[in-house]
Scaffold this motif. Sequence first.
Motif, PDB file in Angstrom:
ATOM      1  N   GLY A  11      11.267 -15.595 -17.172  1.00 31.80           N
ATOM      2  CA  GLY A  11      10.836 -16.941 -16.799  1.00 31.80           C
ATOM      3  C   GLY A  11       9.399 -16.982 -16.308  1.00 31.80           C
ATOM      4  N   VAL A  12       9.036 -16.069 -15.413  1.00 34.08           N
ATOM      5  CA  VAL A  12       7.678 -16.052 -14.870  1.00 34.08           C
ATOM      6  C   VAL A  12       6.668 -15.655 -15.951  1.00 34.08           C
ATOM      7  N   LEU A  13       6.984 -14.609 -16.731  1.00 37.85           N
ATOM      8  CA  LEU A  13       6.059 -14.190 -17.791  1.00 37.85           C
ATOM      9  C   LEU A  13       5.882 -15.281 -18.844  1.00 37.85           C
ATOM     10  N   SER A  14       6.968 -15.959 -19.191  1.00 40.11           N
ATOM     11  CA  SER A  14       6.855 -17.023 -20.187  1.00 40.11           C
ATOM     12  C   SER A  14       6.057 -18.203 -19.635  1.00 40.11           C
ATOM     13  N   LEU A  15       6.213 -18.488 -18.358  1.00 40.86           N
ATOM     14  CA  LEU A  15       5.439 -19.575 -17.755  1.00 40.86           C
ATOM     15  C   LEU A  15       3.951 -19.227 -17.753  1.00 40.86           C
ATOM     16  N   LEU A  16       3.614 -17.990 -17.426  1.00 40.06           N
ATOM     17  CA  LEU A  16       2.211 -17.565 -17.471  1.00 40.06           C
ATOM     18  C   LEU A  16       1.657 -17.640 -18.896  1.00 40.06           C
ATOM     19  N   TRP A  17       2.427 -17.165 -19.866  1.00 33.22           N
ATOM     20  CA  TRP A  17       2.031 -17.211 -21.279  1.00 33.22           C
ATOM     21  C   TRP A  17       1.803 -18.659 -21.715  1.00 33.22           C
ATOM     22  N   ASN A  18       2.741 -19.515 -21.396  1.00 31.16           N
ATOM     23  CA  ASN A  18       2.652 -20.913 -21.810  1.00 31.16           C
ATOM     24  C   ASN A  18       1.586 -21.678 -21.028  1.00 31.16           C
ATOM     25  N   ALA A  19       1.280 -21.232 -19.826  1.00 32.57           N
ATOM     26  CA  ALA A  19       0.192 -21.850 -19.060  1.00 32.57           C
ATOM     27  C   ALA A  19      -1.147 -21.649 -19.775  1.00 32.57           C
ATOM     28  N   GLY A  20      -1.285 -20.533 -20.479  1.00 40.67           N
ATOM     29  CA  GLY A  20      -2.497 -20.314 -21.272  1.00 40.67           C
ATOM     30  C   GLY A  20      -2.652 -21.363 -22.356  1.00 40.67           C
ATOM     31  N   GLY A  21      -1.561 -21.686 -23.025  1.00 41.64           N
ATOM     32  CA  GLY A  21      -1.588 -22.739 -24.041  1.00 41.64           C
ATOM     33  C   GLY A  21      -1.868 -24.100 -23.436  1.00 41.64           C
ATOM     34  N   ALA A  22      -1.295 -24.347 -22.264  1.00 39.18           N
ATOM     35  CA  ALA A  22      -1.526 -25.623 -21.584  1.00 39.18           C
ATOM     36  C   ALA A  22      -2.983 -25.753 -21.167  1.00 39.18           C
ATOM     37  N   TYR A  23      -3.563 -24.671 -20.699  1.00 36.01           N
ATOM     38  CA  TYR A  23      -4.976 -24.665 -20.312  1.00 36.01           C
ATOM     39  C   TYR A  23      -5.861 -24.976 -21.518  1.00 36.01           C
ATOM     40  N   ASP A  24      -5.584 -24.297 -22.632  1.00 35.94           N
ATOM     41  CA  ASP A  24      -6.351 -24.543 -23.862  1.00 35.94           C
ATOM     42  C   ASP A  24      -6.230 -26.003 -24.278  1.00 35.94           C
TER      43      ASP A  24
END
Length: 141
Positions: A11-24
């Motif tokens: 959950g935490v790793l996926s949130l960090l990964w997906n936060a990168g996409g959200a930032y972009d």
Amino acid sequence: MKTPVHLWIVGVLSLLWNAGGAYDYLMSQLGNEQYLSMLTDAQRAYIEGVPTWFEAVWAIGVWFSVFGSILLLLRSRIAGSAFAISLGGLLASSVYSYGIADPSALAISGTFALVFSAAIVVVLILLWIYARTMTRRGVLR
């Protein structure tokens, strides 16, 4: 049922990964000059020239991934559905990026763009499978 440790890790790793996409997504949509200045002229023209429907499916792909990760951490059984919707958005945006856009993302950014896009698809499919598995095991309610 006690929450397995791997759920928190995924959950935490996926949130960090997906936060990168959200930032972009956010930096692109808000026209952040500092962020956009890192792009080549061709990449910037591509981002600035996408049709509205692409922006919509891109948003769906990005935000439903973030939502899916949050739902995993909340142990919600609808996390799998969020990841599935995100995958639909990603696939629709990929149709534009690699099949309709002229020039395509491949022509603008080279094979790195294609490899990175494929990695996103693989990660998203794995997250969807993981969420479904956790639902079937009764971890997600």
